[in-house]
Design a protein around this motif. Structure first.
Motif, short mmCIF file in Angstrom:
data_model
loop_
_atom_site.label_atom_id
_atom_site.label_comp_id
_atom_site.label_asym_id
_atom_site.label_seq_id
_atom_site.Cartn_x
_atom_site.Cartn_y
_atom_site.Cartn_z
N GLN A 140 82.42 -26.85 25.09
CA GLN A 140 82.19 -25.54 25.68
C GLN A 140 82.49 -25.61 27.17
O GLN A 140 81.89 -26.39 27.91
CB GLN A 140 80.74 -25.11 25.45
CG GLN A 140 80.40 -23.71 25.91
CD GLN A 140 78.99 -23.32 25.52
OE1 GLN A 140 78.32 -24.01 24.75
NE2 GLN A 140 78.51 -22.21 26.05
N LEU A 141 83.46 -24.79 27.63
CA LEU A 141 83.81 -24.72 29.04
C LEU A 141 82.97 -23.64 29.70
O LEU A 141 82.95 -22.50 29.25
CB LEU A 141 85.30 -24.40 29.22
CG LEU A 141 86.31 -25.30 28.49
CD1 LEU A 141 87.72 -24.83 28.78
CD2 LEU A 141 86.14 -26.75 28.89
N LEU A 142 82.28 -24.00 30.77
CA LEU A 142 81.39 -23.06 31.45
C LEU A 142 82.13 -22.41 32.61
O LEU A 142 82.23 -22.96 33.70
CB LEU A 142 80.13 -23.80 31.95
CG LEU A 142 79.36 -24.57 30.88
CD1 LEU A 142 78.18 -25.31 31.49
CD2 LEU A 142 78.89 -23.63 29.78
N ILE A 172 83.90 -20.66 27.08
CA ILE A 172 85.02 -20.87 26.17
C ILE A 172 84.69 -22.03 25.24
O ILE A 172 84.33 -23.12 25.70
CB ILE A 172 86.30 -21.17 26.96
CG1 ILE A 172 86.63 -20.00 27.89
CG2 ILE A 172 87.47 -21.44 26.02
CD1 ILE A 172 87.75 -20.28 28.86
N ARG A 173 84.82 -21.80 23.93
CA ARG A 173 84.47 -22.83 22.94
C ARG A 173 85.72 -23.38 22.28
O ARG A 173 86.57 -22.62 21.81
CB ARG A 173 83.51 -22.25 21.90
CG ARG A 173 82.18 -21.81 22.52
CD ARG A 173 81.27 -21.16 21.50
NE ARG A 173 80.00 -20.80 22.09
CZ ARG A 173 79.75 -19.66 22.72
NH1 ARG A 173 80.70 -18.76 22.83
NH2 ARG A 173 78.56 -19.42 23.24
N VAL A 177 79.12 -30.67 25.83
CA VAL A 177 79.69 -31.40 24.69
C VAL A 177 78.62 -31.51 23.61
O VAL A 177 77.48 -31.89 23.89
CB VAL A 177 80.17 -32.80 25.10
CG1 VAL A 177 80.69 -33.58 23.90
CG2 VAL A 177 81.25 -32.70 26.18
N ARG A 178 78.99 -31.16 22.37
CA ARG A 178 78.08 -31.30 21.23
C ARG A 178 78.80 -32.03 20.11
O ARG A 178 79.95 -31.72 19.81
CB ARG A 178 77.61 -29.93 20.74
CG ARG A 178 76.85 -29.13 21.79
CD ARG A 178 76.32 -27.83 21.21
NE ARG A 178 75.59 -27.06 22.20
CZ ARG A 178 76.11 -26.08 22.93
NH1 ARG A 178 77.39 -25.75 22.76
NH2 ARG A 178 75.38 -25.43 23.81
N ASN A 234 76.14 -22.91 19.55
CA ASN A 234 77.38 -22.39 20.14
C ASN A 234 77.32 -20.88 20.40
O ASN A 234 78.28 -20.32 20.94
CB ASN A 234 78.57 -22.68 19.22
CG ASN A 234 79.01 -24.13 19.33
OD1 ASN A 234 78.86 -24.76 20.37
ND2 ASN A 234 79.56 -24.66 18.25
N GLN A 235 76.24 -20.22 20.01
CA GLN A 235 76.15 -18.78 20.22
C GLN A 235 75.99 -18.45 21.71
O GLN A 235 75.43 -19.21 22.47
CB GLN A 235 74.97 -18.19 19.43
CG GLN A 235 75.19 -18.16 17.94
CD GLN A 235 74.08 -17.46 17.21
OE1 GLN A 235 74.30 -16.72 16.26
NE2 GLN A 235 72.86 -17.68 17.62
#
Length: 222
Positions: free
Chosen positions: A22-24, A30-31, A70-71, A221-222
């Motif tokens: 996930q870009l913050l 952005i996922r 990161v997940r 991810n929501q």
């Protein structure tokens, strides 16, 4: 409190493990989906740089110092966890391969997928008949574990305790369902007509674990 074992789990992740990135950014999150190239313990986590439409659309933000979350799901014979951490891109490499070098995290969050306690979530779902696609009610999953969970919707006149149904969910455009047995019904708020249905998962343990992984990742991810 984090233990050394949590970081050992990160360090021992196998190559090609699926990673959710996930870009913050200032305007949106952005996922992207990636895969693990490797971990340099204490120094860096190396991910593959994708080449699909989503990656191309995010190219302006895939730069050094970009903040990321990161997940990743760690699963082995002894344990299964979701590992998550916040860091930043240290370097984008395109000489020997298309890689993202992520700074090694100082903090790590873990969620055990094999614990018996239920994990709070909020995922849209539909309750359908076991032998057809007829939707009985649409609501959301309130919590989940590999043994079962809770589904909230408007109270159902036709819901039978100890009867089988199916729960249907949408994972990034792909619909999936799983057999459940409703075990209890609890009225939540008479004015809203909402009820909570406790259920058990009826599939094999391995299938349950895989579904719970997907549900928790979708929730995160929501």
């Amino acid at each position: 409190m984090l233990s050394e074992r949590d970081f050992n789990t990160l360090d021992s992740l196998t190559c090609n493990t699926e990673v959710h990135l996930q870009l913050l950014t200032p305007t949106s999150n952005i996922r992207l989906r990636s895969r693990l190239i490797g971990v340099d313990p204490g120094r860096a986590v190396i991910l593959a740089h994708g080449n699909d439409k989503a990656w191309r659309g995010a190219s302006a933000f895939i730069t050094d110092k970009q903040s990321v979350i990161v997940r990743v799901v760690s699963s082995d014979e002894q344990d299964a966890n979701i590992l998550a951490f916040r860091s930043n891109i240290h370097q984008v490499i395109s000489v020997v391969g298309r890689w993202l070098v992520i700074r090694y995290p100082g903090e790590l969050q873990t969620v055990s997928l094999r614990q018996h306690s239920r994990i709070p979530i909020n995922i849209s779902a539909s309750l359908i008949r076991i032998d057809s696609d007829e939707i009985l009610s649409t609501g959301y999953l309130r919590d989940i574990s590999i043994k079962g969970g809770a589904f909230v919707s408007e109270a159902l006149a036709s819901a039978n305790i100890d009867s089988q149904y199916r729960l249907k969910m949408n994972f990034d455009g792909e619909e999936k369902s799983i057999a459940i047995t409703i075990k209890n019904q609890q009225e939540l708020d008479p004015s809203s007509r909402l009820a909570q249905y406790g259920f058990t998962l009826d599939a094999e343990l391995e299938q349950n674990e895989h579904l719970v992984q997907q549900i928790i990742l979708l929730h995160l991810n929501q």
